[in-house]
Design an enzyme around this catalytic site. Sequence first.
Site, short mmCIF file in Angstrom:
data_model
loop_
_atom_site.label_atom_id
_atom_site.label_comp_id
_atom_site.label_asym_id
_atom_site.label_seq_id
_atom_site.Cartn_x
_atom_site.Cartn_y
_atom_site.Cartn_z
N CYS A 42 0.81 -1.21 -0.17
CA CYS A 42 0.01 -0.02 0.10
C CYS A 42 0.78 1.26 -0.05
CB CYS A 42 -0.85 -0.08 1.20
SG CYS A 42 -2.00 1.47 1.29
N CYS A 47 -1.41 1.66 -2.99
CA CYS A 47 -2.25 2.46 -2.97
C CYS A 47 -1.75 4.27 -2.73
CB CYS A 47 -3.21 2.43 -1.72
SG CYS A 47 -3.54 0.63 -1.29
N LYS A 50 0.16 5.51 -5.88
CA LYS A 50 -1.03 5.21 -7.02
C LYS A 50 -1.89 6.68 -7.09
CE LYS A 50 -4.80 3.54 -6.06
NZ LYS A 50 -5.87 2.71 -5.54
N TYR A 178 -9.53 -3.10 -11.16
CA TYR A 178 -9.39 -1.87 -10.80
C TYR A 178 -7.98 -1.49 -10.90
CZ TYR A 178 -6.90 -3.40 -6.23
OH TYR A 178 -6.30 -3.77 -5.43
N GLU A 182 -7.60 1.97 -13.12
CA GLU A 182 -6.93 3.14 -12.58
C GLU A 182 -5.75 3.59 -13.45
OE1 GLU A 182 -8.39 2.66 -7.99
OE2 GLU A 182 -6.49 1.81 -8.64
N HIS A 437 -27.00 21.38 0.28
CA HIS A 437 -27.23 21.98 -0.97
C HIS A 437 -26.33 23.26 -1.21
CE1 HIS A 437 -29.20 22.78 -4.58
NE2 HIS A 437 -29.60 24.13 -4.18
N GLU A 442 -26.39 15.02 -2.14
CA GLU A 442 -27.67 15.39 -1.81
C GLU A 442 -28.58 14.58 -2.80
OE1 GLU A 442 -29.84 19.29 -3.09
OE2 GLU A 442 -27.76 19.41 -3.82
#
Length: 462
Positions: A42, A47, A50, A178, A182, A437, A442
């Site tokens: 990682c 991770c 990346k 993935y 990615e 908002h 939302e």
Amino acid sequence: MSFDFDLFVIGGGSGGVRAGRVSAQLGKKVAVAEEYRFGGTCVIRGCVPKKLFVYASQFSEKFVDAKAYGWDIGETRFDWPTLIANKDREIARLEHVYRGGLDKTGVTIFDERATLKDRNTVQLASGKTVTAEHILIATGARANPHDALPGSELAIYSDDIFDLKELPRSIVIVGGGYIAVEFANIFHGLGVDTTIVYRGQKILGGFDQDLRDHLQEEMQSKGIRILCHTIFKQITKRGDGRLDAELSDGNIICADQVLMAIGRLPNSGGLGLEALGLELGIKGAIPVDAYSRTAIDNIWAIGDVTNRVQLTPVAIHEAMCLVETLWKNNPTSPDHDVIPTAVFSQPEIGTVGMTEEDACKAYPEIEVYRATFRPMKTAFAGRDERMLMKLIVDADSKVVLGAHILGPDAGEMAQLLGIPLKAKLTKEWFDRTMAVHPTAAEELVTMYSPSYRVRNGERIAA
């Protein structure tokens, strides 16, 4: 019997370091052995670098969008060596943090390879042996080398990306998971001619079908070529140093680099497990019970090497459960249900819980709440990307089973959505929650009526 250590951890990644550090904080005598660099996949080659590369690749679109907001950007230029150098500094800093956490808690660190001599004895590469009451294997995973492919030695893997001497002008990426997705978006964002070659029908198998369709369309509209139902036959090197990738359909793609991104294998080889009578599972995974204990009752395994769920937060969670089980007389089984996750593509994916396809198989009837719209930040700039939000609800109990988002900040939203889905809250709680908002999020609390229902696998009107 007296041992040198209460716990010996083999592997200095996120799971191993967490288990070692927390155990030491409880007063246990702990050692951790790491043959490369602390931080594991990682931090060092996964991770973290990346995500830094993802940020770098996003600026190409942000510079264009900025003009719509009144900014005069002028000429831009990307410098690969600068990115690599800054990445190296950040990774070195994080590695120091990992090592420092062990030092502060009194963990003994061995900067060398460790293997098992017997159930209580660890053999170090230096020739020294030490004993431990409990041994934890947390050696992670490695890139699948795909040795059966002729010319695979000419390819690079995800581990290699972060140390390339120069940015390729073109790249072919093998895989549709993935990692492949990615890196395809990263390279495309940095101006590289990018092609994905995938044997499946659509990229990101296992994700919700709407997400797969939507992302593939968006990537293709940006200019990323995606060749599905296609496999590599061989890779050969040309006289000019570039690579020819011969495909199953007879086509040949020439590129500067070929990236193999077809999964990762448990890093269990050469640890001495077989000699102890511990048989490995599929792809070399170390089999464990519900509490991360192997068939040898004082040897444990967590993280990617067990091939349960290959995600860093999962390894850390398994480490904390191990601490409860080992030292607190509180047997705790890792909970692998309802895990939020993200794909840092462009646009981004955030997802948690069941896909529509899986929910249809598990429940007689489901409700699907679905919305697509242009997010404010891109619509103003004239970009035609559309955001997708989707909630999967059990029609009987009204429990929200799954939440899927594609668009800006989707990963951040998925983290927070993991809480109500983990708590098995009903759709009513979403409806009763006030919206913030103006935000894209939302939409998650303003989809009051289902878009459609699925009963016994067949779509019906809402």
